[in-house]
Enzyme design. Structure first.
Site, PDB file in Angstrom:
ATOM      1  N   LEU A   1      -7.330 -31.133  -6.418  1.00 15.99           N
ATOM      2  CA  LEU A   1      -6.855 -32.510  -6.196  1.00 15.99           C
ATOM      3  C   LEU A   1      -8.049 -33.449  -6.278  1.00 15.99           C
ATOM      4  O   LEU A   1      -9.062 -33.222  -5.621  1.00 15.99           O
ATOM      5  CB  LEU A   1      -6.203 -32.622  -4.806  1.00 15.99           C
ATOM      6  CG  LEU A   1      -5.854 -34.048  -4.336  1.00 15.99           C
ATOM      7  CD1 LEU A   1      -4.720 -34.645  -5.189  1.00 15.99           C
ATOM      8  CD2 LEU A   1      -5.430 -34.058  -2.865  1.00 15.99           C
TER       9      LEU A   1
ATOM     10  N   ASP B   1      -0.320 -49.396   4.540  1.00 22.56           N
ATOM     11  CA  ASP B   1      -0.221 -50.631   5.328  1.00 22.56           C
ATOM     12  C   ASP B   1       0.655 -50.417   6.557  1.00 22.56           C
ATOM     13  O   ASP B   1       1.592 -49.625   6.531  1.00 22.56           O
ATOM     14  CB  ASP B   1       0.358 -51.751   4.437  1.00 22.56           C
ATOM     15  CG  ASP B   1       0.089 -53.124   5.014  1.00 22.56           C
ATOM     16  OD1 ASP B   1      -0.737 -53.239   5.944  1.00 22.56           O
ATOM     17  OD2 ASP B   1       0.710 -54.087   4.556  1.00 22.56           O
TER      18      ASP B   1
ATOM     19  N   HIS C   1      -5.129 -47.593  13.484  1.00 12.94           N
ATOM     20  CA  HIS C   1      -5.942 -47.019  12.405  1.00 12.94           C
ATOM     21  C   HIS C   1      -6.191 -45.529  12.655  1.00 12.94           C
ATOM     22  O   HIS C   1      -6.189 -44.729  11.729  1.00 12.94           O
ATOM     23  CB  HIS C   1      -7.265 -47.772  12.275  1.00 12.94           C
ATOM     24  CG  HIS C   1      -7.092 -49.187  11.822  1.00 12.94           C
ATOM     25  ND1 HIS C   1      -6.269 -49.533  10.763  1.00 12.94           N
ATOM     26  CD2 HIS C   1      -7.605 -50.360  12.274  1.00 12.94           C
ATOM     27  CE1 HIS C   1      -6.295 -50.845  10.589  1.00 12.94           C
ATOM     28  NE2 HIS C   1      -7.089 -51.373  11.499  1.00 12.94           N
TER      29      HIS C   1
END
Ligand code: FPP
Length: 243
Positions: free
Chosen positions: A123, A12, A29
């Protein structure tokens, strides 16, 4: 030091980061996409086995059309640009959420990224896209109802395990650690079922400003916490980390 097996992150603060620079939100972004790479690198370095990122919530579709469009473009570019490198580094990519709400181009890229990286084990990178925790739980309830209606399951057999096996990421241990950047202290309809016993960590750092030192602080904090899972400290100490 105890390392989380699974890290869940709410990224955020992109919009505020841009606003502070008097730039459009989309610039925030874009900067946020760089922080995603940093976070993945960090997990690979520290041997964290699973990372789940909240990229776009079910509710984010309600943002101004221009921002949603810019985010879609960013996702497409990121998928084009990053998947080869992620694959080379042994990352398995998966998407959770309402995939059918995305356009055909993005859906194809998602499927191809998943197929290409399906065999990787270093991962597990899960991208929550058009995801909502309540929707996830509702979907699990629907799946259970279908199993009952079609005679595969008795209502009496609906227990936590039956539910847990039908929510997103059922094959992974639930997140050990949740991180939210940007200063707000809430879960915002992220992995509601899966976060039941997760350790929560919040920072004022805006997502585009994320650095390895901040992530290291979160891990240090996590290592110092006593996880009791509803038991006494002594009982919990005798446990292997439960699911
Ligand atoms: C929240 O910040 C962030 C988002 C809704 C989008 C997250 C997207 C990225 C980090 C970009 C790329 C991601 C991938 C996986 C390639 P906000 O816009 O709510 O910020 P604000 O609270 O400051 O307005």
């Amino acid at each position: 030091m105890t390392i989380p097996r699974h890290l869940a992150v709410i990224m955020d603060g992109n919009g505020r980061w841009a606003a502070r620079r008097r730039r459009p939100r989309v610039i925030g972004h874009r900067a946020g996409a760089r922080a995603v790479n940093l976070c993945i690198d960090f997990c690979l370095e520290r041997g964290i086995a699973a990372l789940t990122l909240f990229a776009f919530s079910s509710e984010n579709w309600g943002r101004p059309e221009e921002e949603v469009g810019a985010l879609m473009k960013l996702f497409l570019n990121a998928l084009d640009r990053e998947v080869v490198e992620l694959h080379r580094r042994g990352v398995r990519v998966r998407f959770i959420g309402e995939r059918e709400r995305f356009g055909a181009q993005i859906r194809e890229r998602m499927e191809s990224a998943e197929a290409q990286t399906a065999g990787n084990t270093r991962l597990a990178l899960n991208i929550a896209a058009s995801y909502g925790g309540r929707q996830d739980i509702a979907a699990a309830a629907r799946a259970l109802a279908r199993d009952v209606a079609e005679g595969r399951l008795e209502p009496e057999d609906i227990d936590e395990a039956a539910f847990a096996s039908r929510v997103a990421l059922a094959d992974l241990p639930p997140p050990d650690l949740f991180i939210r950047t940007g200063g707000d202290m809430r879960i915002s309809n992220f992995l509601l079922w899966q976060l039941a016993y997760t350790e929560l960590w919040f920072t004022d750092t805006l997502w585009p400003e994320l650095d390895a030192a901040t992530l290291a602080r979160a891990l240090d904090d996590f290592a110092g916490r006593e996880r009791r899972f509803g038991l006494t400290g002594e009982q919990a100490a005798a446990l292997e980390t439960p699911a």
